[in-house]
Each structure stands twice: as C-alpha cells, then as structure tokens.
Design a protein around this motif. Structure first.
Motif, mmCIF file in Angstrom:
data_model
loop_
_atom_site.group_PDB
_atom_site.id
_atom_site.type_symbol
_atom_site.label_atom_id
_atom_site.label_comp_id
_atom_site.label_asym_id
_atom_site.label_seq_id
_atom_site.Cartn_x
_atom_site.Cartn_y
_atom_site.Cartn_z
ATOM 1 N N LYS A 194 0.232 -1.182 -0.433
ATOM 2 C CA LYS A 194 0.290 -0.014 -0.236
ATOM 3 C C LYS A 194 0.303 1.421 -0.208
ATOM 4 O O LYS A 194 0.065 1.946 -0.597
ATOM 5 N N VAL A 197 2.041 2.063 -3.331
ATOM 6 C CA VAL A 197 0.812 2.033 -4.126
ATOM 7 C C VAL A 197 0.538 3.437 -4.056
ATOM 8 O O VAL A 197 0.194 4.100 -5.169
ATOM 9 N N THR A 198 0.552 4.177 -2.489
ATOM 10 C CA THR A 198 0.306 5.838 -2.605
ATOM 11 C C THR A 198 1.592 6.073 -3.083
ATOM 12 O O THR A 198 0.774 7.668 -3.583
ATOM 13 N N ALA A 201 0.298 6.941 -6.598
ATOM 14 C CA ALA A 201 0.038 7.733 -7.295
ATOM 15 C C ALA A 201 0.085 9.451 -6.563
ATOM 16 O O ALA A 201 -0.387 10.264 -7.281
ATOM 17 N N LEU A 206 -1.097 6.692 -10.553
ATOM 18 C CA LEU A 206 -2.407 6.248 -10.484
ATOM 19 C C LEU A 206 -3.543 7.213 -9.760
ATOM 20 O O LEU A 206 -3.357 8.214 -9.583
ATOM 21 N N GLN A 211 -6.160 4.150 -6.604
ATOM 22 C CA GLN A 211 -5.588 3.339 -5.451
ATOM 23 C C GLN A 211 -6.604 2.650 -4.424
ATOM 24 O O GLN A 211 -6.200 1.538 -3.881
ATOM 25 N N ARG A 212 -7.982 2.888 -4.441
ATOM 26 C CA ARG A 212 -8.750 3.057 -3.609
ATOM 27 C C ARG A 212 -8.862 1.310 -4.448
ATOM 28 O O ARG A 212 -8.969 -0.315 -3.066
ATOM 29 N N ASP A 215 -6.061 -1.022 -3.186
ATOM 30 C CA ASP A 215 -5.759 -1.365 -2.174
ATOM 31 C C ASP A 215 -7.450 -2.536 -1.675
ATOM 32 O O ASP A 215 -6.653 -3.073 -0.533
#
Length: 342
Positions: A194, A197-198, A201, A206, A211-212, A215
């Motif tokens: 995560k 991924v953050t 973004a 992203l 992202q949501r 996750d």
C-alpha cells in the motif's frame, strides 16, 4: 665476609627461583567450514573464530538471515550482494565474539536438502528447527562458551531469533533483532504494498480511484490467503498479482505458517533479564519503525534487558546509509557495541 655472604645469598636466590610459565601464543583468527544436520538435511556454514588464547572459551553469536533465498553471507546471488551477515561477522570478530552463519534451506551448499523432491512441504517451522540445530552446533564448539551465547537476526531472521530465545537451551544471553519482522508477515506485506501504491498515486501514475481499487484488492488477496482460498488478482497491477501468485502453490504452506506467528506474543517466553537490542532504521521502507511498537512493548512487559529499541538515523533495511552504501552504517556499529558491551 659480608661480600661473600651476599654472593651466597644471591646464588641461593637464583638457584631456587622457578622460571615464569611462558604465555601461550595466541590462536589466530580463522574461518572453519561447519556441517550439521537438521531434519535429515546436511547444513553447511562458516564458523568465524577470533584471535584468542589457546583453551579460552569465547562469547559466540548465531547469525540468522532475512527472508527469501538469503545465504550465509546475507546475499541473494546474483541480484543482491550486500554481505549483511558477513559484515556482521567481521564486526563481532573485532569484539572478540565468534560467529556461526549458515546456508539456510534453498541457498548455498545446503540447497533444499531433504525437501528437494517435496518443496511444497517446506514451512516456516522447518527454518526455525534448522536455526535451533545451528544454535546447538555453535554451543558445542570447543572454542565457544555455552553460557555466553548470543543470537543476531536480521529481518525475518530476527523473528526466528526471537522464537529461538524462548526455546533453546541454554537460553541465549542476548538477542539482537536487527530491523525485525515484528508483525504478522501478511500484515507487513500489506503495509509495504500500500505504501508503494500511495507513492505511485502521489506521482500521478494512479488516480485516487485506482488507488482505492488496488488497496481493496490487496486486502481481499490477504484474506483469501489466510482462508486458504485462491486469490483473485483481477484488480491488481501485474507486479503485485505476480507476488500473490507466488504466495500460493509451492509456497503456500510457508506463507501460511510464517503469517501465523505474531512476534509480540513470542516475547513472553524469554527468560527475564535477557539482553535485547531491537533496531529500526529511519530510512527503512520495508520495516518502518512504527511496526516495532507492539514488540517493543511486549519485550518491556517480559522484563527483557537493555539496550531495548534503538532508532538508527538514516539507516535502511540492509543496515546501510547514504554515506555508507556498502558497509554497516556507523549507527549500526554503535548499537552493536552497546549490545555486546559486557
């Protein structure tokens, strides 16, 4: 007359004096290939013995590597060669401490051993038993003092060392948990993924909706693994999907059994007063300092000895810093000196 008497007394004194025993020559530092057996597998390792007086028993430390195919030197050839454990052996030798490091299952000369034809049966407890066998091998060396044994583990090896601390005999005098896996494995993987991924973004790679979605897919994948169901990788980026696919099949038993360990729970088995060093690096993106909070509290409640948790400024997961990319960073060396100080 007085001169003759003095001469006679001098001759008597010289004639009856016993020569002082010669100081034994020091035994030079040496590396010895060590072989021991664990669950029917021949395990190969290196025993580093510092310079010492003949017959003198030394403090000794078992070195335990991190996760994945990490060999006795702390490397994953050919793609990664930080020499983490080899550098720890060098450092501890300078403090007069013998070390044993070994090729765990799937690495070096040891290979898969008894699990060669059944790799799907290799679980995390097998690695713990292998480390226990290594501890006994170190304990029984003629150069080591069984009353002064230490365990030094890095990353996943630190969690293994914590488990050893409450199960081996004699109990270790101290544990060094370096950048430890301090929470459940899949919880740590979730945090790591995560965070990636953050960052993606943040860089605009992203959208917030992407992202949501990702996750949520990571959370669902972890739930599926824990419930031993196939993982749906539809909404996962290829690299993350590939990771979760690798966690299934042959590796499923290892992942499930590793994830079953909650490190803070294992601290209660330590003998009160056991010296414990727990490090976390401020530049460690794999094991952030906050992930060690619960374990730090559990060690305090178990009445573990100092130095306790030490934060290492500017240090990454491999124990390096920007100024020391290929060697143990000075804060690591300082922490180790605090741990090994008598």
């Amino acid at each position: 007359m007085i001169r003759h008497l003095a001469t006679a007394l001098l001759a008597l004194a010289v004639g009856t004096t016993t020569p002082a025993a010669a100081t034994p020559a020091p035994v030079p530092v040496a590396d010895h290939e060590i072989v021991f057996t664990a669950d029917g597998t021949t395990v190969y390792g290196t025993l580093r013995v510092p310079e010492h007086r003949a017959g003198h028993r030394l403090r000794a430390a078992l070195l335990l590597p991190g996760s994945g195919p990490t060999d006795r030197d702390g490397n994953q050839p050919p793609r990664s060669a930080p020499d983490t454990l080899a550098q720890l052996a060098d450092t501890l030798e300078g403090d007069g401490i013998a070390t044993l490091r070994f090729d765990k299952y799937g690495t070096g000369r040891t290979g898969l051993g008894a699990y060669k034809d059944r790799p799907e049966e290799l679980d995390y407890p097998a690695f713990v038993r292998q480390a226990q066998a290594a501890y006994r091998a170190l304990r029984d060396q003629p150069e080591t003092d069984p009353r002064a044994l230490l365990v030094v583990g890095h990353s996943e090896g630190a969690m293994t060392g914590l488990l050893l601390g409450g199960t081996v005999h004699p109990r270790p005098a101290g544990l060094a948990l370096l950048q430890p896996q301090a929470i459940r494995m899949l919880d740590l993987v979730t945090l790591q993924l995560k965070a990636q991924v953050t960052e993606a973004a943040r860089q605009g790679q992203l959208t917030p909706e992407d992202q949501r979605t990702i996750d949520a897919a990571i959370d669902a994948a972890v739930t599926s693994l824990r419930e031993q169901r196939p993982v749906d990788t539809t909404d996962l980026p290829p690299a993350i999907a590939q990771l979760f696919e690798a966690f299934q099949g042959t590796n499923a038993r290892f992942v499930t059994s590793d994830d079953a360990v909650h490190p803070p729970d294992t601290a209660a088995a330590l003998a009160p007063g056991t010296k414990v060093l727990l490090t976390c690096g401020t530049n460690d993106t794999q094991v952030p300092c906050f992930t060690t909070n619960a374990l730090t509290t559990a060690l305090r409640q178990a009445h573990a000895g100092r130095p306790g948790r030490v934060k290492l400024p500017g240090v990454d997961h491999l124990l390096h810093s920007a100024a020391h990319p290929n060697a143990l960073a000075p804060p690591v060396l300082d922490a180790l000196r605090r741990f090994t100080r008598r």
